[in-house]
Write a protein that holds these residues in place. Structure first.
Motif, PDB file in Angstrom:
ATOM      1  N   GLN A   1     -18.509 -65.774  70.158  1.00 53.05           N
ATOM      2  CA  GLN A   1     -19.249 -65.313  71.876  1.00 53.05           C
ATOM      3  C   GLN A   1     -19.788 -67.060  72.106  1.00 53.05           C
ATOM      4  OE1 GLN A   1     -23.992 -64.207  73.191  1.00 53.05           O
ATOM      5  NE2 GLN A   1     -22.615 -63.217  71.644  1.00 53.05           N
ATOM      6  N   TYR A   2     -19.901 -67.692  70.422  1.00 53.39           N
ATOM      7  CA  TYR A   2     -20.908 -68.728  70.718  1.00 53.39           C
ATOM      8  C   TYR A   2     -19.384 -69.695  71.041  1.00 53.39           C
ATOM      9  CZ  TYR A   2     -25.615 -67.944  68.699  1.00 53.39           C
ATOM     10  OH  TYR A   2     -26.864 -68.323  68.755  1.00 53.39           O
ATOM     11  N   THR A   3     -18.168 -69.614  70.434  1.00 50.60           N
ATOM     12  CA  THR A   3     -17.075 -70.503  70.772  1.00 50.60           C
ATOM     13  C   THR A   3     -17.241 -70.656  72.265  1.00 50.60           C
ATOM     14  OG1 THR A   3     -16.263 -69.956  68.181  1.00 50.60           O
ATOM     15  CG2 THR A   3     -14.845 -71.216  70.279  1.00 50.60           C
ATOM     16  N   GLY A   4     -17.048 -69.303  73.046  1.00 46.38           N
ATOM     17  CA  GLY A   4     -16.648 -68.737  74.384  1.00 46.38           C
ATOM     18  C   GLY A   4     -18.055 -70.024  75.063  1.00 46.38           C
ATOM     19  N   VAL A   5     -19.078 -70.082  74.696  1.00 47.82           N
ATOM     20  CA  VAL A   5     -20.384 -70.900  75.187  1.00 47.82           C
ATOM     21  C   VAL A   5     -19.323 -72.535  74.985  1.00 47.82           C
ATOM     22  CG1 VAL A   5     -22.662 -72.065  74.646  1.00 47.82           C
ATOM     23  CG2 VAL A   5     -22.702 -69.529  75.020  1.00 47.82           C
ATOM     24  N   ALA A   6     -19.144 -72.985  74.250  1.00 48.84           N
ATOM     25  CA  ALA A   6     -18.707 -74.829  74.150  1.00 48.84           C
ATOM     26  C   ALA A   6     -17.461 -74.645  74.471  1.00 48.84           C
ATOM     27  CB  ALA A   6     -18.223 -74.687  72.369  1.00 48.84           C
TER      28      ALA A   6
ATOM     29  N   ALA B   1      -7.823 -73.286  88.503  1.00 53.06           N
ATOM     30  CA  ALA B   1      -7.568 -72.783  87.216  1.00 53.06           C
ATOM     31  C   ALA B   1      -8.169 -73.427  86.052  1.00 53.06           C
ATOM     32  CB  ALA B   1      -5.532 -72.496  86.810  1.00 53.06           C
ATOM     33  N   ALA B   2      -8.285 -74.133  86.232  1.00 47.78           N
ATOM     34  CA  ALA B   2      -9.151 -74.340  85.180  1.00 47.78           C
ATOM     35  C   ALA B   2     -11.058 -73.801  85.308  1.00 47.78           C
ATOM     36  CB  ALA B   2      -9.803 -75.737  84.993  1.00 47.78           C
ATOM     37  N   ILE B   3     -11.044 -73.938  86.563  1.00 47.85           N
ATOM     38  CA  ILE B   3     -12.726 -73.397  86.818  1.00 47.85           C
ATOM     39  C   ILE B   3     -12.247 -71.868  86.543  1.00 47.85           C
ATOM     40  CG2 ILE B   3     -14.617 -72.432  88.768  1.00 47.85           C
ATOM     41  CD1 ILE B   3     -13.827 -75.215  90.125  1.00 47.85           C
ATOM     42  N   VAL B   4     -12.235 -70.947  86.964  1.00 42.18           N
ATOM     43  CA  VAL B   4     -11.658 -69.998  86.499  1.00 42.18           C
ATOM     44  C   VAL B   4     -11.534 -68.992  85.114  1.00 42.18           C
ATOM     45  CG1 VAL B   4     -10.352 -67.611  87.038  1.00 42.18           C
ATOM     46  CG2 VAL B   4     -10.442 -68.994  88.487  1.00 42.18           C
ATOM     47  N   GLY B   5     -10.907 -70.617  84.288  1.00 41.76           N
ATOM     48  CA  GLY B   5     -10.780 -70.178  83.417  1.00 41.76           C
ATOM     49  C   GLY B   5     -11.748 -70.015  82.048  1.00 41.76           C
ATOM     50  N   MET B   6     -12.295 -71.478  82.722  1.00 43.10           N
ATOM     51  CA  MET B   6     -14.131 -71.124  81.829  1.00 43.10           C
ATOM     52  C   MET B   6     -14.642 -69.946  81.817  1.00 43.10           C
ATOM     53  SD  MET B   6     -15.524 -74.453  82.998  1.00 43.10           S
ATOM     54  CE  MET B   6     -15.613 -74.873  84.701  1.00 43.10           C
ATOM     55  N   THR B   7     -14.221 -68.566  82.597  1.00 44.30           N
ATOM     56  CA  THR B   7     -15.342 -67.780  82.280  1.00 44.30           C
ATOM     57  C   THR B   7     -14.514 -66.784  81.353  1.00 44.30           C
ATOM     58  OG1 THR B   7     -13.645 -66.526  84.134  1.00 44.30           O
ATOM     59  CG2 THR B   7     -15.574 -67.787  85.647  1.00 44.30           C
ATOM     60  N   ALA B   8     -13.958 -66.756  80.693  1.00 44.11           N
ATOM     61  CA  ALA B   8     -12.951 -66.279  79.842  1.00 44.11           C
ATOM     62  C   ALA B   8     -13.501 -65.422  78.434  1.00 44.11           C
ATOM     63  CB  ALA B   8     -11.756 -66.037  79.615  1.00 44.11           C
ATOM     64  N   GLY B   9     -14.267 -67.267  78.180  1.00 43.95           N
ATOM     65  CA  GLY B   9     -14.208 -67.600  76.577  1.00 43.95           C
ATOM     66  C   GLY B   9     -15.450 -66.758  75.591  1.00 43.95           C
ATOM     67  N   ILE B  10     -16.896 -66.660  76.775  1.00 46.54           N
ATOM     68  CA  ILE B  10     -17.620 -66.064  76.218  1.00 46.54           C
ATOM     69  C   ILE B  10     -17.809 -64.221  76.407  1.00 46.54           C
ATOM     70  CG2 ILE B  10     -20.217 -65.306  76.430  1.00 46.54           C
ATOM     71  CD1 ILE B  10     -20.764 -67.867  78.337  1.00 46.54           C
ATOM     72  N   PRO B  11     -16.315 -63.759  77.124  1.00 41.75           N
ATOM     73  CA  PRO B  11     -17.204 -62.049  77.111  1.00 41.75           C
ATOM     74  C   PRO B  11     -16.023 -61.991  75.932  1.00 41.75           C
ATOM     75  CG  PRO B  11     -15.901 -62.508  78.846  1.00 41.75           C
ATOM     76  CD  PRO B  11     -16.638 -64.079  78.300  1.00 41.75           C
ATOM     77  N   VAL B  12     -14.576 -62.549  76.246  1.00 44.06           N
ATOM     78  CA  VAL B  12     -13.978 -62.338  74.890  1.00 44.06           C
ATOM     79  C   VAL B  12     -13.558 -62.921  73.431  1.00 44.06           C
ATOM     80  CG1 VAL B  12     -10.224 -63.136  74.715  1.00 44.06           C
ATOM     81  CG2 VAL B  12     -12.044 -62.255  77.304  1.00 44.06           C
TER      82      VAL B  12
ATOM     83  N   LEU C   1     -25.984 -67.409  74.510  1.00 41.79           N
ATOM     84  CA  LEU C   1     -27.127 -68.409  76.454  1.00 41.79           C
ATOM     85  C   LEU C   1     -27.775 -68.386  76.173  1.00 41.79           C
ATOM     86  CD1 LEU C   1     -24.740 -65.907  79.032  1.00 41.79           C
ATOM     87  CD2 LEU C   1     -23.891 -67.969  78.318  1.00 41.79           C
ATOM     88  N   ARG C   2     -28.811 -67.575  74.854  1.00 36.80           N
ATOM     89  CA  ARG C   2     -30.237 -67.649  74.789  1.00 36.80           C
ATOM     90  C   ARG C   2     -30.604 -68.951  73.740  1.00 36.80           C
ATOM     91  NH1 ARG C   2     -32.365 -62.608  76.608  1.00 36.80           N
ATOM     92  NH2 ARG C   2     -31.165 -61.031  77.073  1.00 36.80           N
ATOM     93  N   ASP C   3     -29.990 -69.620  73.046  1.00 37.01           N
ATOM     94  CA  ASP C   3     -29.765 -70.121  71.917  1.00 37.01           C
ATOM     95  C   ASP C   3     -29.889 -71.500  72.504  1.00 37.01           C
ATOM     96  OD1 ASP C   3     -29.979 -71.751  69.726  1.00 37.01           O
ATOM     97  OD2 ASP C   3     -28.317 -70.553  68.327  1.00 37.01           O
ATOM     98  N   ARG C   4     -30.791 -71.742  72.345  1.00 42.33           N
ATOM     99  CA  ARG C   4     -31.397 -73.168  73.597  1.00 42.33           C
ATOM    100  C   ARG C   4     -30.964 -74.577  72.698  1.00 42.33           C
ATOM    101  NH1 ARG C   4     -37.706 -73.155  74.961  1.00 42.33           N
ATOM    102  NH2 ARG C   4     -38.073 -71.637  72.797  1.00 42.33           N
TER     103      ARG C   4
ATOM    104  N   LEU D   1     -20.274 -78.633  63.237  1.00 46.42           N
ATOM    105  CA  LEU D   1     -21.559 -77.829  64.208  1.00 46.42           C
ATOM    106  C   LEU D   1     -20.991 -76.650  65.009  1.00 46.42           C
ATOM    107  CD1 LEU D   1     -22.987 -81.059  65.099  1.00 46.42           C
ATOM    108  CD2 LEU D   1     -23.836 -79.890  62.817  1.00 46.42           C
ATOM    109  N   ARG D   2     -20.355 -76.600  65.262  1.00 46.17           N
ATOM    110  CA  ARG D   2     -19.449 -75.145  66.468  1.00 46.17           C
ATOM    111  C   ARG D   2     -19.601 -73.817  65.403  1.00 46.17           C
ATOM    112  NH1 ARG D   2     -15.515 -76.253  70.932  1.00 46.17           N
ATOM    113  NH2 ARG D   2     -16.217 -78.688  71.512  1.00 46.17           N
ATOM    114  N   PHE D   3     -19.917 -73.700  63.717  1.00 51.97           N
ATOM    115  CA  PHE D   3     -19.533 -73.111  62.741  1.00 51.97           C
ATOM    116  C   PHE D   3     -20.567 -73.036  62.009  1.00 51.97           C
ATOM    117  CE2 PHE D   3     -15.206 -73.479  63.777  1.00 51.97           C
ATOM    118  CZ  PHE D   3     -14.669 -72.712  63.525  1.00 51.97           C
ATOM    119  N   SER D   4     -22.180 -74.261  61.647  1.00 52.18           N
ATOM    120  CA  SER D   4     -22.355 -74.024  60.781  1.00 52.18           C
ATOM    121  C   SER D   4     -23.736 -73.810  61.704  1.00 52.18           C
ATOM    122  CB  SER D   4     -22.702 -75.246  60.430  1.00 52.18           C
ATOM    123  OG  SER D   4     -23.435 -76.547  61.284  1.00 52.18           O
TER     124      SER D   4
END
Length: 407
Positions: free
Chosen positions: A346-351, A61-72, A211-214, A334-337
């Motif tokens: 989208q960025y919060t999904g990456v975090a 469930a933990a692994i599956v859940g990680m896939t939702a953040g970026i698209p949602v 996903l492109r923001d190194r 930093l998750r906002f600034s």
């Protein structure tokens, strides 16, 4: 109740959208706190699963859940965060309700995966709301929300303790139903928020910018490594106290209580001056040093008499919590600034992806270093936190110069 009322007044913002979000978060975390403490017992006592099956289900469930953040999160950015967030709360309520009817591993696993997908998605969908209604008070508002979440989680854990003490099917089912109800109530409170129009993205902005923001990806990696510290107190310290020190066993609960109280009382104060990318990076540097000092104190408790071990553990937890306050303030900032307003979800999904990976590997890291290697392992892990803290300001400066978000 008077004590609870005073605590709520201390951590809740003034009336308005900020208070609505804080109350919604409080109810949400109250139910989640109950469920997290008793979920394994519910699965074994009520559903009838083995401990191994529960562990497998939680990991999947933990692994599956990680896939939702970026698209949602991207969906919330483009379609409006309030409506998307409400949907995620309703899905979580349905998933919890389905657990009540679970009588097999398959049903339990599916319900757990759906719930975890919705939980991670809700984090990404809520972030643009926090940014919009936090406005000029964003650092203070984020700190409020963390204080509220910790207070609610602690109260939920206490409530779950009664169910564990009763140890009956009815008690465990009541916890799950209560968690489902908390999502419904949280959604009902969130409805009071005004709808938020999506922030218009520049025409040249790429769709999957995060996903492109190194630079932001580098920050996410460092932030994820530093967040392993959360498992030190929750997972490593209880086993260390019981198996490697002469400190009384009741110190396990006392240490968690001390950590929670310090966060509830001081998180707003700690985050007050962390306003901007540079202060956020420096907060990580201070946090790393505090983690090393706190872990050194806790490691020193082994081989000491009971009273001295207790003193060292309490001192270590206090210093470690100071680091946690700084790390949380820096991470939230930093998750906002470092993020453009039009892509906050989208960025919060990456975090969240980074946080999810840590949840999978952190127990193993803490077990190997702190429990298997003993005191040298505690110091080694503390040293890793120091290196991460020292590297963060440089990563922040590089991100500000090269990030596509800043361009």
């Amino acid at each position: 109740m008077p004590i609870l009322s005073r605590l709520l007044r201390a951590v809740l913002p003034e009336a308005g959208p900020q208070r609505v979000i804080a109350l919604s978060s409080f109810v949400n975390m109250l139910g989640s706190g109950m469920f997290m403490v008793s979920s394994a017992l519910f699965a074994t006592r009520v559903v009838g699963l083995s401990v191994a099956q529960v562990a497998v289900a939680l990991g999947i469930a933990a692994i599956v859940g990680m896939t939702a953040g970026i698209p949602v999160g991207h969906l919330a950015d483009r379609r409006g965060p309030r409506e998307v967030y409400l949907v995620t709360l309703c899905v979580q309520a349905a998933a919890m309700a389905a657990l009540v009817a679970a009588r097999s591993f398959a049903v339990f696993l599916v319900a757990l995966c759906v719930g975890e997908l919705a939980r991670i998605a809700s984090v990404s969908a809520r972030a643009p709301l926090v940014r919009r209604f936090g406005d000029t008070e964003l650092p203070r508002f984020r700190a409020y929300l963390r204080s509220v979440a910790n207070l609610a989680g602690a109260l939920g854990a206490v409530a779950a303790g009664f169910a564990v003490q009763l140890d009956t099917r009815t008690a465990y089912v009541a916890v799950v139903v209560g968690n489902a109800a908390s999502f419904v109530v949280s959604a009902a409170i969130t409805v009071r928020l005004p709808s938020v129009a999506p922030v218009e993205a520049p025409q040249a902005a790429r769709r999957w910018l995060a996903l492109r923001d190194r630079g932001y990806l580098a920050f996410t990696v460092l932030d994820a490594i530093m967040s392993i510290q959360g498992r030190v107190l929750v997972f490593g310290l209880p086993l260390w106290i019981v198996g490697h020190t002469s400190a009384p066993r009741w110190l396990v609960g006392a240490a968690m209580l001390l950590n929670t109280v310090l966060i509830v009382v001081f998180q707003v104060r700690a985050g007050r001056d962390v306003d901007g990318s540079a202060p956020g990076g420096r907060a990580f540097r201070r946090a790393g040093l505090a983690f090393l000092a706190g872990m050194a104190l806790m490691a020193a408790a082994t081989g000491e008499p009971g009273w001295m071990a207790a003193v060292l553990v309490v001192a270590g937890v206090a210093v470690h919590t100071v680091g946690e306050l700084w790390q949380a303030a820096g991470s939230m900032e930093l998750r906002f600034s470092l993020v453009p307003a039009y892509a906050q979800g989208q960025y919060t999904g990456v975090a969240s992806l980074g946080s999810g990976l840590v949840n999978v590997v952190a127990p193993t890291v803490v077990a190997v270093l702190c429990l298997s290697w003993g005191a040298p392992g505690w110091l080694l892990l503390g040293g890793v936190f120091v290196l991460v803290g020292l590297a963060m300001p440089a990563v922040v400066r590089w991100t500000e110069r090269h990030s596509p978000a800043y361009a």
